[in-house]
Design a protein around this motif. Structure first.
Motif, PDB file in Angstrom:
ATOM      1  N   TRP A 109      41.867  29.063  34.812  1.00 19.28           N
ATOM      2  CA  TRP A 109      41.488  30.340  35.434  1.00 19.28           C
ATOM      3  C   TRP A 109      42.720  31.199  35.704  1.00 19.28           C
ATOM      4  N   MET A 113      43.911  34.882  34.038  1.00 22.46           N
ATOM      5  CA  MET A 113      43.990  36.065  34.895  1.00 22.46           C
ATOM      6  C   MET A 113      45.409  36.648  34.882  1.00 22.46           C
ATOM      7  N   GLY A 147      34.010  41.381  28.258  1.00 20.31           N
ATOM      8  CA  GLY A 147      34.216  41.918  29.604  1.00 20.31           C
ATOM      9  C   GLY A 147      33.059  42.814  30.046  1.00 20.31           C
ATOM     10  N   GLY A 150      29.771  39.584  29.287  1.00 16.79           N
ATOM     11  CA  GLY A 150      29.878  38.191  29.718  1.00 16.79           C
ATOM     12  C   GLY A 150      29.729  37.280  28.509  1.00 16.79           C
ATOM     13  N   ALA A 155      34.136  32.390  31.284  1.00 16.29           N
ATOM     14  CA  ALA A 155      34.048  33.071  32.591  1.00 16.29           C
ATOM     15  C   ALA A 155      35.404  33.652  32.987  1.00 16.29           C
ATOM     16  N   ASN A 156      36.472  32.899  32.737  1.00 11.03           N
ATOM     17  CA  ASN A 156      37.813  33.381  33.094  1.00 11.03           C
ATOM     18  C   ASN A 156      38.195  34.606  32.249  1.00 11.03           C
ATOM     19  N   ALA A 159      36.018  37.677  33.064  1.00 13.92           N
ATOM     20  CA  ALA A 159      36.406  38.278  34.345  1.00 13.92           C
ATOM     21  C   ALA A 159      37.697  39.080  34.184  1.00 13.92           C
ATOM     22  N   SER A 160      38.648  38.528  33.433  1.00 12.88           N
ATOM     23  CA  SER A 160      39.924  39.247  33.247  1.00 12.88           C
ATOM     24  C   SER A 160      39.696  40.546  32.479  1.00 12.88           C
ATOM     25  N   ALA A 162      36.803  42.283  32.249  1.00 12.97           N
ATOM     26  CA  ALA A 162      36.041  43.221  33.090  1.00 12.97           C
ATOM     27  C   ALA A 162      36.993  43.878  34.082  1.00 12.97           C
ATOM     28  N   GLY A 163      37.945  43.082  34.600  1.00 13.51           N
ATOM     29  CA  GLY A 163      38.951  43.621  35.523  1.00 13.51           C
ATOM     30  C   GLY A 163      39.754  44.733  34.879  1.00 13.51           C
TER      31      GLY A 163
END
Ligand code: NAP
Length: 249
Positions: A109, A113, A147, A150, A155-156, A159-160, A162-163
């Motif tokens: 994770w 990130m 992103g 999904g 998931a990691n 999420a990165s 989408a961030g």
């Protein structure tokens, strides 16, 4: 394409291979001055510097870890010393460390990130200083359709990515008044070493669901970068452009 980015200074992170390499090459072909980074692929990075220089432009590769805040500051300062300005920043460096959430380690994770999302903060923060002085700049961040949508097992990564979209919109809102634009590109399935890790059956299944019925070539992402970097997109900011053959439609 000569003319639209001629003599502009572009900094591309993670250009030793894949999409980053295609971006650096297209910008060199288009007459831009190209600063780029690599991390583990030292030989490939050094070879690319020579290859880009053969287009008759100034090109320089830097070994620099985009996930490291201080190294990113130092990199921007070195590029400014060597090239005099940074007109375009392309945050391309990225990794995957896939696994289902149940089996995903804290390390998997944190690494994703750090390399995918924190790197974008590091480089953008450092490069906006000279851009603000120049009252002009274009920042392009590589996100992914994952992103937006999904993806099980990522998931990691999702999420990165989408961030990155939230970051891109915020920077566009903050820096629009300084004439600095910030946009994101969301590739779908592009054929590089990153996607080369996927098993063949999965890839064939994906291709069937892509309206254009094929994976993308890195150069097809690079062309959208050229558009977003240049005045062809002078009134475009805060956007995420999908380059996915229609996959996420
Ligand atoms: P790739 O072939 O795996 O290349 C990744 C590049 O990033 C390499 O040049 C690598 O350099 C560099 N890199 C990795 N960690 C770094 C770090 N800490 N600091 C500096 N550079 C680093 O990947 P790709 O397929 O070209 O993907 C490029 C970007 O597009 C990524 O952000 C990826 O998430 C995104 N994307 C790709 C696809 C796709 O289908 N391929 C789809 C959606 C989004 P070294 O080898 O020198 O370490």
């Amino acid at each position: 394409m000569k003319g639209i980015v001629e003599n502009k200074v572009v900094l591309v992170t993670g250009a030793s291979r894949g999409i980053g390499k295609a971006i650096a090459t297209l910008f060199a072909e288009s007459g831009a001055q190209v600063a780029f980074t690599y991390l583990s692929s030292v030989e490939k990075g050094q070879a690319l510097e020579k290859e880009l220089s053969s287009y008759g432009i100034k090109a320089k590769g830097y070994r620099s870890d985009a996930s490291n805040y201080q190294e990113s500051e130092d990199l921007v300062n070195s590029v400014l010393e060597d090239f005099g300005s940074i007109d375009i920043l392309i945050n391309n460096a990225g990794i995957t460390r896939d696994g289902l959430l149940m089996r995903m380690s804290e390390e998997q994770w944190d690494e994703v990130m750090r390399v995918n999302l924190k790197s974008v903060f590091n480089l953008t923060k450092a490069a906006t200083k000279p851009m603000m002085k120049a009252k002009s700049g274009s920042i392009i961040n590589l996100t992914s359709i994952v992103g937006i949508k999904g993806n099980a097992g990522q998931a990691n990564y999702a999420a990165s990515k989408a961030g990155i979209i939230g970051f891109t919109k915020s920077v566009a809102l903050e820096l629009g008044s300084r004439n600095i634009r910030c946009n994101a590109i969301a590739p779908g399935f592009i054929e590089t070493e990153m996607t080369g890790e996927l098993n063949e059956a999965t890839v064939e299944e994906w291709k069937k669901s892509i309206p254009l019925r094929r994976g993308g070539d890195p150069s097809e992402v690079a062309k959208v970068c050229l558009f977003l970097a240049s005045d062809l997109s002078s009134y475009v900011t805060g956007q995420t452009i999908q380059v996915d053959g229609g996959l996420l439609t």
